[in-house]
Motif scaffolding. Structure first.
Motif, mmCIF file in Angstrom:
data_model
loop_
_atom_site.group_PDB
_atom_site.id
_atom_site.type_symbol
_atom_site.label_atom_id
_atom_site.label_comp_id
_atom_site.label_asym_id
_atom_site.label_seq_id
_atom_site.Cartn_x
_atom_site.Cartn_y
_atom_site.Cartn_z
ATOM 1 N N GLN A 126 -5.550 4.194 -14.390
ATOM 2 C CA GLN A 126 -6.866 4.227 -15.929
ATOM 3 C C GLN A 126 -8.266 4.718 -14.621
ATOM 4 O O GLN A 126 -9.325 5.323 -15.107
ATOM 5 C CB GLN A 126 -6.377 2.656 -15.871
ATOM 6 C CG GLN A 126 -5.230 2.364 -16.920
ATOM 7 C CD GLN A 126 -5.588 0.840 -17.106
ATOM 8 O OE1 GLN A 126 -6.066 -0.042 -16.616
ATOM 9 N NE2 GLN A 126 -3.952 0.357 -17.882
ATOM 10 N N GLN A 144 4.955 -0.214 -5.352
ATOM 11 C CA GLN A 144 3.956 -0.717 -5.576
ATOM 12 C C GLN A 144 4.644 -1.831 -7.169
ATOM 13 O O GLN A 144 5.212 -1.227 -8.279
ATOM 14 C CB GLN A 144 3.121 -0.349 -6.066
ATOM 15 C CG GLN A 144 2.136 -0.093 -4.434
ATOM 16 C CD GLN A 144 2.541 -0.980 -3.422
ATOM 17 O OE1 GLN A 144 1.866 -1.369 -3.554
ATOM 18 N NE2 GLN A 144 3.647 -0.382 -2.685
ATOM 19 N N PRO A 145 3.784 -2.622 -8.053
ATOM 20 C CA PRO A 145 3.667 -3.231 -8.529
ATOM 21 C C PRO A 145 3.402 -2.793 -10.139
ATOM 22 O O PRO A 145 2.615 -1.999 -9.326
ATOM 23 C CB PRO A 145 3.248 -4.748 -8.892
ATOM 24 C CG PRO A 145 2.707 -4.956 -7.501
ATOM 25 C CD PRO A 145 3.141 -4.157 -5.943
ATOM 26 N N THR A 146 3.463 -2.723 -10.963
ATOM 27 C CA THR A 146 3.551 -1.285 -12.596
ATOM 28 C C THR A 146 2.313 -1.636 -12.854
ATOM 29 O O THR A 146 1.495 -0.506 -12.387
ATOM 30 C CB THR A 146 4.350 -2.098 -13.173
ATOM 31 O OG1 THR A 146 6.254 -1.816 -13.098
ATOM 32 C CG2 THR A 146 4.285 -0.603 -14.446
ATOM 33 N N GLU A 147 1.629 -2.587 -12.551
ATOM 34 C CA GLU A 147 0.470 -2.729 -12.862
ATOM 35 C C GLU A 147 -0.675 -2.026 -11.798
ATOM 36 O O GLU A 147 -1.319 -2.030 -12.318
ATOM 37 C CB GLU A 147 -0.017 -3.984 -12.991
ATOM 38 C CG GLU A 147 0.309 -5.154 -12.379
ATOM 39 C CD GLU A 147 1.454 -5.389 -11.968
ATOM 40 O OE1 GLU A 147 1.462 -7.319 -11.132
ATOM 41 O OE2 GLU A 147 2.871 -5.375 -12.406
ATOM 42 N N GLN A 148 0.132 -2.033 -10.814
ATOM 43 C CA GLN A 148 -1.020 -1.668 -9.734
ATOM 44 C C GLN A 148 -1.345 0.106 -9.495
ATOM 45 O O GLN A 148 -2.190 0.562 -9.264
ATOM 46 C CB GLN A 148 -0.292 -2.051 -8.260
ATOM 47 C CG GLN A 148 -1.022 -1.262 -7.264
ATOM 48 C CD GLN A 148 -2.319 -2.631 -7.076
ATOM 49 O OE1 GLN A 148 -2.189 -3.267 -6.842
ATOM 50 N NE2 GLN A 148 -3.459 -1.592 -6.165
ATOM 51 N N THR A 149 0.052 0.669 -10.163
ATOM 52 C CA THR A 149 0.212 2.251 -10.164
ATOM 53 C C THR A 149 -1.230 2.752 -11.725
ATOM 54 O O THR A 149 -1.872 3.335 -11.747
ATOM 55 C CB THR A 149 1.502 2.630 -10.757
ATOM 56 O OG1 THR A 149 2.230 1.937 -9.650
ATOM 57 C CG2 THR A 149 1.495 3.625 -10.908
ATOM 58 N N GLN A 150 -1.039 1.000 -12.674
ATOM 59 C CA GLN A 150 -1.158 1.786 -14.315
ATOM 60 C C GLN A 150 -3.106 1.289 -13.726
ATOM 61 O O GLN A 150 -3.593 1.638 -14.708
ATOM 62 C CB GLN A 150 -1.112 0.486 -14.712
ATOM 63 C CG GLN A 150 0.517 0.852 -15.239
ATOM 64 C CD GLN A 150 1.086 -0.875 -16.206
ATOM 65 O OE1 GLN A 150 -0.086 -1.692 -16.172
ATOM 66 N NE2 GLN A 150 1.602 -0.185 -17.075
ATOM 67 N N TYR A 151 -2.997 0.304 -12.148
ATOM 68 C CA TYR A 151 -4.866 0.264 -12.423
ATOM 69 C C TYR A 151 -5.104 1.873 -11.923
ATOM 70 O O TYR A 151 -6.387 2.030 -12.025
ATOM 71 C CB TYR A 151 -4.920 -1.053 -11.304
ATOM 72 C CG TYR A 151 -4.462 -2.136 -11.775
ATOM 73 C CD1 TYR A 151 -4.912 -2.628 -13.113
ATOM 74 C CD2 TYR A 151 -4.230 -3.189 -11.096
ATOM 75 C CE1 TYR A 151 -4.497 -3.756 -14.183
ATOM 76 C CE2 TYR A 151 -4.207 -4.574 -11.030
ATOM 77 C CZ TYR A 151 -4.122 -4.842 -12.722
ATOM 78 O OH TYR A 151 -4.316 -5.614 -13.212
#
Length: 205
Positions: free
Chosen positions: A46, A36-43
């Motif tokens: 978080q 997955q895109p990095t931001e998806q994992t970050q969401y």
């Protein structure tokens, strides 16, 4: 299971700590997150961090909440004189999905289970007794799962409040004996709430 990356192995091991998640399923989930895109994992990270650090327990009913008093307890349209006793938030959600109950809840946080080392002192029982002692409660509905532990807990609670002027009832046995409440279909659970019976009549003969 051999890993080519220590970071991957650590992530899989942590994921495998979740209930019902084995090593293979954990690996599949972790590899999915890697794609997955990095931001998806970050969401996701978080959201989990915020939940763990900021989630609260309602000071009235012990339900999981974002604020000190949950939406159900703070709703003036609910009947605060009728309390439905449940094991945890999953049962609150299950009953709410039926749209048949208009009272409030008291979340015990578990069931009495000596074999698991869970006694009355580890559950939210004292606050329930205090509510009954206040004289403002008209009815207590026992809505724990119809298992040995659930029935034991129901009976213990009944003994704690039976001398007070409060009606006690239990959900009808449309819920099969041995079933967990959260797995009951909404129609059956809704009918069990509406057709509840006096608790004394629920004892096994």
């Amino acid at each position: 299971m051999e890993f080519s990356s220590k970071l991957l192995e650590k992530a899989v091991n942590e994921m495998a700590q979740l209930p019902g998640i084995g090593k293979r399923t954990a690996l599949r989930l972790v590899l999915h997150l890697l794609k997955q895109p990095t931001e998806q994992t970050q969401y996701l990270s978080q959201a989990l961090t915020a939940m763990r650090e900021e989630v609260k327990y309602c000071k009235n009913c012990h339900n999981i909440s974002d604020v000190e008093v949950c939406e159900i307890c703070s709703n003036p349209a609910r009947n605060h004189k009728i309390i439905c006793i449940v094991e945890d938030i999953r049962d609150v959600m299950a009953i709410e999905n039926t749209n048949q109950f208009k009272g409030v809840y008291h979340v015990l946080g578990g069931k009495i289970s000596p074999i698991d080392g869970v006694g009355p002192s580890q559950l939210n029982i004292t606050t329930l007794v205090e509510k009954v002692k206040s004289g403002t409660i008209e009815e207590i509905i026992f809505a724990l799962s119809s298992t040995m532990e659930g029935d034991t807990t129901n009976f213990y609670l009944f003994k704690q409040i039976k001398d007070f002027n409060v009606k006690t009832s239990t959900i009808a046995r449309g819920i099969a004996v041995g079933d967990e409440l959260e797995y009951a279909d909404e129609v059956t659970l809704g009918r069990s709430i509406l057709q509840r019976v006096p608790f004394e009549n629920s004892f096994y003969k």
